[in-house]
Design a protein around this motif. Structure first.
Motif, PDB file in Angstrom:
ATOM      1  N   ILE A  28       0.918  -0.955   0.130  1.00  0.00           N
ATOM      2  CA  ILE A  28      -0.040  -0.205  -0.205  1.00  0.00           C
ATOM      3  C   ILE A  28       0.721   1.555  -0.137  1.00  0.00           C
ATOM      4  O   ILE A  28       1.494   1.164   0.529  1.00  0.00           O
ATOM      5  CB  ILE A  28      -1.137  -0.281   1.802  1.00  0.00           C
ATOM      6  N   ALA A  29       0.628   2.159  -1.371  1.00  0.00           N
ATOM      7  CA  ALA A  29       1.295   3.209  -1.169  1.00  0.00           C
ATOM      8  C   ALA A  29       0.952   4.451  -1.389  1.00  0.00           C
ATOM      9  O   ALA A  29      -0.464   4.548  -1.779  1.00  0.00           O
ATOM     10  CB  ALA A  29       1.958   3.406  -2.399  1.00  0.00           C
ATOM     11  N   ILE A  30       1.241   5.206   0.219  1.00  0.00           N
ATOM     12  CA  ILE A  30       0.384   6.719   0.359  1.00  0.00           C
ATOM     13  C   ILE A  30       1.730   7.756  -0.136  1.00  0.00           C
ATOM     14  O   ILE A  30       2.138   8.076   1.128  1.00  0.00           O
ATOM     15  CB  ILE A  30      -0.351   6.383   1.514  1.00  0.00           C
ATOM     16  N   ALA A 100      -1.669  -5.092  -5.021  1.00  0.00           N
ATOM     17  CA  ALA A 100      -1.557  -3.312  -4.640  1.00  0.00           C
ATOM     18  C   ALA A 100      -2.384  -2.485  -4.869  1.00  0.00           C
ATOM     19  O   ALA A 100      -3.521  -3.066  -4.746  1.00  0.00           O
ATOM     20  CB  ALA A 100       0.146  -2.799  -5.392  1.00  0.00           C
ATOM     21  N   ILE A 101      -2.774  -1.569  -3.140  1.00  0.00           N
ATOM     22  CA  ILE A 101      -2.977  -0.300  -3.430  1.00  0.00           C
ATOM     23  C   ILE A 101      -2.496   0.828  -3.285  1.00  0.00           C
ATOM     24  O   ILE A 101      -1.766   1.256  -2.322  1.00  0.00           O
ATOM     25  CB  ILE A 101      -3.940  -0.098  -1.746  1.00  0.00           C
ATOM     26  N   LEU A 120      -6.040  -1.796  -6.619  1.00  0.00           N
ATOM     27  CA  LEU A 120      -7.466  -0.923  -6.225  1.00  0.00           C
ATOM     28  C   LEU A 120      -6.156   0.819  -6.443  1.00  0.00           C
ATOM     29  O   LEU A 120      -5.319   1.080  -5.588  1.00  0.00           O
ATOM     30  CB  LEU A 120      -7.366  -0.721  -4.304  1.00  0.00           C
ATOM     31  N   ILE A 121      -6.514   1.486  -6.921  1.00  0.00           N
ATOM     32  CA  ILE A 121      -6.376   2.097  -7.026  1.00  0.00           C
ATOM     33  C   ILE A 121      -7.702   3.694  -6.599  1.00  0.00           C
ATOM     34  O   ILE A 121      -8.545   3.687  -7.446  1.00  0.00           O
ATOM     35  CB  ILE A 121      -6.521   2.663  -9.050  1.00  0.00           C
ATOM     36  N   ILE A 161     -13.794  -4.619  -1.803  1.00  0.00           N
ATOM     37  CA  ILE A 161     -12.144  -4.858  -3.184  1.00  0.00           C
ATOM     38  C   ILE A 161     -11.595  -5.272  -2.812  1.00  0.00           C
ATOM     39  O   ILE A 161     -10.479  -6.245  -2.646  1.00  0.00           O
ATOM     40  CB  ILE A 161     -12.223  -2.925  -3.276  1.00  0.00           C
ATOM     41  N   LEU A 162     -10.966  -5.344  -1.167  1.00  0.00           N
ATOM     42  CA  LEU A 162      -9.799  -5.550  -0.681  1.00  0.00           C
ATOM     43  C   LEU A 162      -9.600  -7.292  -0.573  1.00  0.00           C
ATOM     44  O   LEU A 162      -9.006  -8.328  -0.407  1.00  0.00           O
ATOM     45  CB  LEU A 162      -9.508  -5.328   1.480  1.00  0.00           C
TER      46      LEU A 162
END
Length: 193
Positions: A28-30, A100-101, A120-121, A161-162
């Motif tokens: 997961i990238a923020i 990935a998110i 998930l985008i 969605i997860l």
């Protein structure tokens, strides 16, 4: 001449190949904090608390400002959840992931596509529609393995969605050229000859 999409991940892998077996993990990238990001993080935290996946790992890369808000401690309390600041380990984690998110920037989208990762985008509100146009085109080519939600999505939407992401066994199959950099370089070389 149409060369295709340029994948920074493919270009990086030429200079630093990473060979790992895929893990039962979601990266997961923020990469930066916007006005709705903290609400998204609260909903993501609640969604991860609801999903009971004993063997699944969650690897979260959070921009420094997010860690300052106590998210480091809150996410770290979850089982199988590791959170850290953004950095070079992100690429290695992504390469080893099952899904990935990400936020919907061009490079991030093409990264997950080049690895054929169901993803998930998360979409931020943008003034121009360039990113949305790219995403719409790429989603048509990704055979139903890319999902989108707005940044102001709710916990129930995330859980749904997860669960889909972590159930997926198959990689994305693509009908798209991601070798744009190589093709452009070869074409330029022929012009120089």
């Amino acid at each position: 001449m149409e060369c295709g999409y340029v994948s920074r991940l493919r270009e990086l892998s030429l200079s630093r190949p990473v060979h790992h077996e895929p893990e039962n993990k979601t990266t997961i990238a923020i990469p930066w904090i916007g006005e709705n990001t903290r609400t998204f993080l609260d909903h993501l935290l609640a969604a991860l608390e609801r999903i009971k996946l004993r063997k699944h790992k969650w690897r979260i890369f959070l921009e420094k400002a997010g860690n300052d808000q106590g998210y480091l401690n809150r996410f770290s309390r979850l089982p199988n959840c590791h959170i850290s600041g953004t950095g070079p380990e992100y690429i290695d984690s992504l390469i080893c992931s099952q899904s990935a998110i990400i936020y919907g920037g061009y490079n991030s989208i093409v990264d997950v596509l080049s690895l054929c990762l169901p993803s998930l985008i998360i979409q931020r509100q943008m003034n121009d529609n360039e990113q949305q146009e790219h995403l719409n085109h790429l989603m048509k080519k990704a055979c139903g393995s890319l999902f989108t939600l707005p940044e102001d999505c709710n916990e129930n939407q995330l859980v749904k969605i997860l669960e889909k992401l972590t159930e997926q066994d198959n990689k994305i199959t693509l009908d798209i050229n991601l070798d744009g950099a190589e093709k452009a370089a070869c074409y330029i070389a022929t012009l120089l000859d």
